[in-house]
Design a protein around this motif. Structure first.
Motif, PDB file in Angstrom:
ATOM      1  N   LEU A  72      -9.315  24.147  -2.875  1.00  0.00           N
ATOM      2  CA  LEU A  72     -10.484  24.280  -3.728  1.00  0.00           C
ATOM      3  C   LEU A  72     -11.042  25.696  -3.597  1.00  0.00           C
ATOM      4  O   LEU A  72     -11.376  26.138  -2.493  1.00  0.00           O
ATOM      5  N   PRO A  73     -11.151  26.451  -4.689  1.00  0.00           N
ATOM      6  CA  PRO A  73     -11.639  27.832  -4.599  1.00  0.00           C
ATOM      7  C   PRO A  73     -13.084  27.918  -4.101  1.00  0.00           C
ATOM      8  O   PRO A  73     -13.962  27.209  -4.600  1.00  0.00           O
ATOM      9  N   GLY A 101      -8.486  30.043  -2.262  1.00  0.00           N
ATOM     10  CA  GLY A 101      -8.255  29.630  -3.635  1.00  0.00           C
ATOM     11  C   GLY A 101      -8.421  30.680  -4.704  1.00  0.00           C
ATOM     12  O   GLY A 101      -8.383  30.358  -5.879  1.00  0.00           O
ATOM     13  N   GLY A 102      -8.647  31.941  -4.340  1.00  0.00           N
ATOM     14  CA  GLY A 102      -8.562  33.003  -5.324  1.00  0.00           C
ATOM     15  C   GLY A 102      -9.848  33.587  -5.873  1.00  0.00           C
ATOM     16  O   GLY A 102      -9.791  34.484  -6.706  1.00  0.00           O
ATOM     17  N   PRO A 145     -10.986  32.315 -10.371  1.00  0.00           N
ATOM     18  CA  PRO A 145      -9.587  32.216 -10.780  1.00  0.00           C
ATOM     19  C   PRO A 145      -9.289  31.140 -11.828  1.00  0.00           C
ATOM     20  O   PRO A 145      -8.272  31.209 -12.511  1.00  0.00           O
ATOM     21  N   LEU A 146     -10.149  30.126 -11.936  1.00  0.00           N
ATOM     22  CA  LEU A 146      -9.857  28.970 -12.780  1.00  0.00           C
ATOM     23  C   LEU A 146     -11.038  28.645 -13.679  1.00  0.00           C
ATOM     24  O   LEU A 146     -12.188  28.906 -13.325  1.00  0.00           O
ATOM     25  N   ALA A 178     -11.437  31.065 -16.505  1.00  0.00           N
ATOM     26  CA  ALA A 178     -10.551  31.814 -15.610  1.00  0.00           C
ATOM     27  C   ALA A 178     -10.725  33.306 -15.852  1.00  0.00           C
ATOM     28  O   ALA A 178     -10.797  33.757 -16.995  1.00  0.00           O
ATOM     29  N   ASN A 179     -10.855  34.065 -14.759  1.00  0.00           N
ATOM     30  CA  ASN A 179     -11.030  35.519 -14.748  1.00  0.00           C
ATOM     31  C   ASN A 179     -12.398  35.996 -15.212  1.00  0.00           C
ATOM     32  O   ASN A 179     -12.599  37.197 -15.386  1.00  0.00           O
ATOM     33  N   ASP A 180     -13.351  35.077 -15.427  1.00  0.00           N
ATOM     34  CA  ASP A 180     -14.721  35.504 -15.690  1.00  0.00           C
ATOM     35  C   ASP A 180     -15.282  36.160 -14.441  1.00  0.00           C
ATOM     36  O   ASP A 180     -14.875  35.837 -13.309  1.00  0.00           O
TER      37      ASP A 180
END
Length: 167
Positions: free
Chosen positions: A32-33, A66-67, A80-81, A132-134
Motif C-alpha cells: 500500500l503506497p 509503494g512509490g 503512483p496510482l 497516477a502521477n499527480d
C-alpha cells in the motif's frame, strides 16, 4: 446462494503478494503506497522562513513504500496510482499568527485550506482523489511569511506530513 473463499494470500500472476489474511482475521496490504516526511535539513533544530505562496520545505522522507515520492528541490509529492489519498500534516510556527495553509494538487481545481487564528501550530487531514502521477504541495497561503520548525530527529519532530492510499 453464498460462497466462502478460503485463502490466506492473494497474489498477482507474477507472485507478488497483494493481500494477506492473518489467522486473527486482520487483513494486511503489504504494498500500500505511503510516505512520511519532515523538514529536517541535516542541521540542528530551528525555524526556516516560508514566504507567502511558497511550498513548505519538506526535505526528508522518514519512511515510504509503494512509490509515493518527494522531490526535495521543489517540495512536491507525486503519487503512483489513481485513487483516494489521505493527507495529514502538522506544523509548528515560531510565533503566534493567523495561519492559512493549502494542499495544492497539480490538477488545480481542488484546493484544501486550513486556517487557525492567532496560533503557533496548525494540523489538518483530508481525503482527496488523485490520478497516477499527480503532484501536490503543502503551501503557505497566509498572506505573510512564517517561520516553520525543522527538526533534528524524532524527539523534536513537530512539523511533518504523511500521505497514503486509502482506496
Amino acid at each position: 446462494m453464498s460462497s466462502i473463499l478460503k485463502v490466506d494470500e492473494i497474489q498477482n500472476t507474477a507472485g507478488t503478494s497483494a493481500l494477506t489474511i492473518q489467522s486473527s482475521g486482520a487483513v494486511k496490504k503489504p504494498n500500500l503506497p505511503y510516505l512520511y516526511a519532515d523538514l529536517h535539513n541535516g542541521s540542528s533544530a530551528g525555524y526556516d522562513a516560508h514566504a507567502n505562496q511558497t511550498p513548505v520545505q519538506f526535505r526528508r522522507v522518514i519512511s515510504s513504500s509503494g512509490g509515493i515520492t518527494l522531490n526535495t528541490s521543489t517540495y512536491t509529492f507525486t503519487v503512483p496510482l489513481t485513487g483516494i489519498y489521505q493527507i495529514n500534516y502538522q506544523l509548528l510556527i515560531q510565533t503566534a499568527a493567523n495561519l492559512d495553509f493549502s494542499i495544492a494538487p497539480s490538477q488545480g481545481n481542488e484546493v484544501f485550506r486550513s486556517y487557525r487564528y492567532n496560533a503557533r501550530g496548525i494540523a489538518a487531514s483530508l481525503a482527496i482523489p488523485l490520478n497516477a502521477n499527480d503532484t501536490f504541495q503543502l503551501r503557505n497561503t497566509s498572506g505573510a511569511s512564517h517561520n516553520i520548525h525543522r527538526n533534528t530527529n524524532a524527539t523534536d519532530r513537530y512539523s511533518s506530513l504523511s500521505v497514503y492510499l486509502i482506496s
